[in-house]
Design an enzyme around this catalytic site. Structure first.
Site, mmCIF file in Angstrom:
data_model
loop_
_atom_site.group_PDB
_atom_site.id
_atom_site.type_symbol
_atom_site.label_atom_id
_atom_site.label_comp_id
_atom_site.label_asym_id
_atom_site.label_seq_id
_atom_site.Cartn_x
_atom_site.Cartn_y
_atom_site.Cartn_z
ATOM 1 N N ARG A 1 1.239 9.999 1.299
ATOM 2 C CA ARG A 1 1.874 10.881 2.282
ATOM 3 C C ARG A 1 3.162 11.485 1.729
ATOM 4 O O ARG A 1 3.657 12.473 2.248
ATOM 5 C CB ARG A 1 2.183 10.106 3.564
ATOM 6 C CG ARG A 1 0.958 9.674 4.337
ATOM 7 C CD ARG A 1 1.357 9.010 5.643
ATOM 8 N NE ARG A 1 0.197 8.557 6.388
ATOM 9 C CZ ARG A 1 0.253 8.071 7.621
ATOM 10 N NH1 ARG A 1 1.418 7.976 8.236
ATOM 11 N NH2 ARG A 1 -0.845 7.672 8.247
ATOM 12 N N LYS B 1 -11.187 -0.535 6.306
ATOM 13 C CA LYS B 1 -9.997 -0.256 7.091
ATOM 14 C C LYS B 1 -10.449 0.210 8.472
ATOM 15 O O LYS B 1 -11.490 0.865 8.608
ATOM 16 C CB LYS B 1 -9.177 0.839 6.405
ATOM 17 C CG LYS B 1 -7.939 1.272 7.184
ATOM 18 C CD LYS B 1 -7.104 2.246 6.368
ATOM 19 C CE LYS B 1 -5.860 2.655 7.138
ATOM 20 N NZ LYS B 1 -4.906 3.422 6.303
ATOM 21 N N GLU C 1 0.878 -1.173 0.000
ATOM 22 C CA GLU C 1 0.000 0.000 0.000
ATOM 23 C C GLU C 1 0.915 1.222 0.000
ATOM 24 O O GLU C 1 1.522 1.551 1.015
ATOM 25 C CB GLU C 1 -0.911 0.015 1.228
ATOM 26 C CG GLU C 1 -1.789 1.254 1.323
ATOM 27 C CD GLU C 1 -2.521 1.354 2.653
ATOM 28 O OE1 GLU C 1 -2.688 2.488 3.156
ATOM 29 O OE2 GLU C 1 -2.925 0.304 3.200
#
Length: 212
Positions: free
Chosen positions: A45, A129, A41
């Site tokens: 960021r 999630k 993943e």
């Protein structure tokens, strides 16, 4: 086999921030694959997340590569253009979820309350999630939510380590966990690829112990 099932079979999703994708994406992909965790993943960021996704997808076609920390439609577009196979968002944004459904790409949004779970399910989702896991009560909260929502699966992320991995994976409503313990900034910046592979193997061994 659909993406969620393939991810569940692997059991652990490395959550990765890459500052130097051109330099680190391929040796990292090799380290993850050799360690038994052929999934990544790549989070938005850091700039260049889409570059890392494309490099991994082009050179390691057997890996499952997705985009994380996706907050905007533009990031969805960039991720898909790079070949991302799934999208992860830290929270539940119905516009982003709907956009991913429109684009026919699996999305796992962060859902930590009954209201968010029901809203996401109303859009057709069944796997969520759970982030940040430890701050929202950890496994105890997931077990409590799985009472009324026993038909759904969770992918907890945040605070998962080798020490508590077995405990989380042993619960039936957890399809996989996300973690950065094998891909910390220190390990990546130090180019400690062999150590990353070693940690991945330990995690994969725990998955095998729990799932087999």
């Amino acid at each position: 086999m659909i993406i969620a099932e393939r991810i569940s079979k692997i059991g652990v999703v490395p959550v990765i921030k890459l500052e130097r994708p051109e330099e680190d994406a391929l040796p990292l992909a090799k380290a993850l694959s050799e360690g038994g965790l052929p999934v990544a993943e790549i989070t938005f960021r850091a700039e260049g997340a889409d570059k890392a996704i494309k490099l991994m997808r082009d050179n390691y076609p057997d890996m499952i590569v997705g985009a994380g920390t996706v907050l905007y439609k533009e990031q969805v577009d960039r991720a898909l253009a790079a070949g991302a196979q799934f999208i992860v968002s830290p929270g539940f944004n119905p516009k982003i979820v709907a956009y991913c459904i429109e684009k026919n790409v699996p999305i796992f949004p962060g859902c930590v309350t009954p209201t968010e779970i029901e809203a996401a399910h109303d859009l057709g989702l069944t796997t969520f999630k759970f982030f940040p896991t430890q701050q929202y009560g950890g496994l105890a909260t997931i077990k409590a939510l799985s009472g009324p929502y026993h038909q759904f699966k969770f992918m907890p992320t945040g605070g998962i380590t080798l020490d508590n991995l077995k405990e989380y994976l042993s619960f039936k409503n957890i399809c996989a966990v996300g973690g950065s313990f094998m891909v910390t900034d220190k390990l990546i910046n130090g180019k400690e690829w062999e150590e990353i592979t070693t940690i991945c193997r330990k995690a994969a061994d725990i998955v095998a112990e729990v799932r087999n």
